[in-house]
Write an enzyme that holds these catalytic residues in place. Structure first.
Site, mmCIF file in Angstrom:
data_model
loop_
_atom_site.group_PDB
_atom_site.id
_atom_site.type_symbol
_atom_site.label_atom_id
_atom_site.label_comp_id
_atom_site.label_asym_id
_atom_site.label_seq_id
_atom_site.Cartn_x
_atom_site.Cartn_y
_atom_site.Cartn_z
ATOM 1 C CB SER A 223 -0.918 -0.007 1.141
ATOM 2 O OG SER A 223 -1.938 0.911 1.131
ATOM 3 C CG ASP A 300 -7.334 -3.333 -2.180
ATOM 4 O OD1 ASP A 300 -7.871 -2.357 -1.614
ATOM 5 O OD2 ASP A 300 -6.276 -3.525 -2.167
ATOM 6 C CG HIS A 334 -5.286 -2.868 0.998
ATOM 7 N ND1 HIS A 334 -4.847 -2.451 -0.234
ATOM 8 C CD2 HIS A 334 -4.830 -2.025 2.068
ATOM 9 C CE1 HIS A 334 -3.943 -1.424 -0.083
ATOM 10 N NE2 HIS A 334 -4.133 -1.244 0.939
#
Length: 356
Positions: A223, A300, A334
């Site tokens: 991320s 995600d 995620h």
């Protein structure tokens, strides 16, 4: 508390021979004037001999300063924890950061190979709200790192406890959200220098205190940390042997997360943001071939919210012929469950280059 070496005093010692050198030059001129030219050869010869002695002293003191500087770095590390894992050791250390002006923690996995020889290093950069703990407790990277003989270093994601007004007000800016940039705006610019910390200070610390091969480094992240890994590799051609990322923020100047962070840390001039945007950096990359591996969960929530924008990075890499393996993984989100599922593939990707 460990004693601290007085480096200022040592630096004065280093400067002393230079002062002697200048005094000797002045004395030579005075002597030549007083005794006439027939003494010139003798004095020049004597002066040359003294110069050789002084240069030897300077060389010796320089080597001593370098050695003592390394000792100083070693003394500054405080071990927080150590646990045997996959025949190696998962450790956490704390130190005073010169870049961030605060205490910082980093995790380091030392594979069994590190007991007998130097090992390559994989740097892992974590995402928003994370500390050095998330990766080492959730990703399950230690077994693969042990098998491939790779040290893994995972720093914290921001400075902490700097008493900056507003640093703890939101989860996506300030504490836990350093975005791996060097801030230029008040009140962040003194402490929030995560880019220099990750690319310069931390590698120096690791190379000085652990059996790390300084010529063999790779970088990865998730991320915000995936963004960090990509920009570190693209901004420093040849520094990292390989790069990979899980669900990276690929084009931060075009997404809400990046715009909030960059406006706060870097100011309103958007041209200054581009040097920390992987998509923009890829468009101008001209270094050695960089093999990029990216895994992205299809489910995600931040992908659908247009925070990650991987298509923009893929297009830029395609234009510059930068190899990218992009894998869209069905059903994954995620979270660290996603990272746990594919971390072995990423370590194997890096091992191909680090152990070559």
């Amino acid at each position: 508390m460990s004693p601290v070496l007085n480096m200022n005093r040592l630096t004065k010692l280093f400067n002393k021979p230079q002062m002697v050198f200048r005094n000797m030059k002045r004395e030579l001129k005075r002597s030549l004037f007083m005794h006439g030219c027939h003494h010139e050869v003798m004095f020049v010869h004597m002066f040359a001999c003294e110069c050789r002695v002084i240069m030897y002293e300077i060389s010796f003191i320089t080597r001593t300063l370098i050695f003592l500087s390394r000792v100083n770095s070693a003394m500054a590390l405080t071990q927080v924890s150590s646990n045997k894992c996959s025949d190696g050791y998962q450790k956490v250390f704390e130190h005073d950061s010169s870049e961030l002006k605060c205490k910082m923690k980093f995790a380091i996995y030392l594979p069994p190979k590190a007991e007998s020889s130097k090992c390559p290093v994989l740097y892992w950069l974590s995402g928003l709200t994370c500390t050095e703990q998330n990766f080492i407790t959730k990703a399950g990277s230690q077994q693969a790192a042990s098998e491939h003989g790779i040290i893994i270093v995972a720093p914290d994601t921001s400075p902490r406890g700097c008493n900056i007004e507003g640093e703890d007000e939101s989860w996506d800016f300030g504490t836990g959200a350093g975005f791996y940039v060097n801030a230029t705006q008040e009140p962040w610019k003194t402490n929030y220098r995560m880019y220099s910390y990750v690319t310069e200070e931390l590698p120096r610390l690791i190379n000085s205190n652990f059996p790390a091969d300084p010529e063999k480094m790779s970088i990865s992240g998730h991320s915000m940390g995936g963004h960090g890994a990509l920009i570190c590799a693209l901004k420093n051609p040849g520094k990292y042997k390989s790069v990979s990322a899980f669900a990276p923020i690929c084009n931060p100047i075009q997404c809400a997360w990046g715009q909030k962070a960059f406006s706060g840390y870097l100011g309103p001039d958007k041209s200054t943001w581009e040097s920390y945007d992987a998509t923009v950096l890829a468009e101008s990359y001209s270094g050695p071939e960089l093999d990029i591996l990216i895994d992205q969960g299809r489910d995600d929530q931040f992908l659908s919210a247009s925070q990650l924008l991987p298509d923009n990075l893929i297009a830029a890499c395609s234009k510059k012929k930068i190899p990218v393996v992009f894998r869209l993984q069905q059903g994954y989100d995620h979270s660290y469950y996603f990272i746990f599922s594919f971390i072995n593939d990423h370590i194997k990707h890096h091992a191909k280059y680090l152990n070559a």
